[in-house]
Design a protein around this motif. Structure first.
Motif, short mmCIF file in Angstrom:
data_model
loop_
_atom_site.label_atom_id
_atom_site.label_comp_id
_atom_site.label_asym_id
_atom_site.label_seq_id
_atom_site.Cartn_x
_atom_site.Cartn_y
_atom_site.Cartn_z
N ASP A 19 0.82 -1.21 0.00
CA ASP A 19 0.00 0.00 0.00
C ASP A 19 0.85 1.26 0.00
N ASN A 20 1.98 1.21 0.70
CA ASN A 20 2.86 2.38 0.76
C ASN A 20 4.27 1.91 1.10
N THR A 23 6.16 3.36 4.19
CA THR A 23 5.69 3.20 5.56
C THR A 23 6.88 2.90 6.47
#
Length: 159
Positions: A19-20, A23
């Motif tokens: 997702d990222n 992070t």
């Protein structure tokens, strides 16, 4: 190389990084109730196993002035010229993807350009590569789906 075994913690770490990729390990550790060191060690092991290969940056090409996408099917004079042609294609920075294919084309590639004039110049450069007999170009009217994250999540959910 055989299939690498991932446990539930590895799976959760990958899910968050998909997702990222930026992070922080400390954030992942807090969510999973493990130490940041554990996250670091697991990510390093997945990198060493070749599961994680670098990280990715997603650009908005339209905002950068490169909204034109075309796909170019390449016909070779002889198939043994494939490697040479791929090396020449790699020298054209606007060729962003190239696949050796079966069927109609020997090579199928994606180009990104500023506009039709720029795309024409790129296609002419491709046509000029020694070993290419001809090309067929398809203009993309709209990139409707470009979501590698969905595929990655699906793959890791199937593990």
């Amino acid at each position: 190389m055989g299939k690498v075994k991932l446990d539930e913690i590895d799976h959760q770490i990958l899910d968050m990084l998909i997702d990222n990729t930026r992070t922080p390990f400390t954030d992942i550790a807090k969510k999973l109730l493990i130490s940041a060191g554990t996250v670091h060690v697991r990510v390093r092991k997945m990198e060493e196993a070749g599961i994680i290969k670098g990280s990715s940056l997603t650009l908005d090409y339209v905002k950068l002035g490169y909204s034109f996408i075309a796909y170019v099917g390449i016909f070779l004079e002889k198939t043994h010229q494939t490697k040479f042609v791929l090396q020449r294609l790699a020298e054209i920075p606007y060729v962003t993807v190239a696949h050796i294919t079966t069927g109609k084309f020997n090579i199928f590639c994606k180009i990104r350009a500023r506009d039709t004039t720029h795309a024409k110049n790129i296609i002419f450069k491709i046509d000029d590569i020694e070993g290419i007999s001809r090309t067929e170009t398809m203009i993309s009217l709209e990139e409707s789906i470009n979501d590698k994250k969905r595929l990655m999540h699906t793959i890791f959910n199937e593990l």
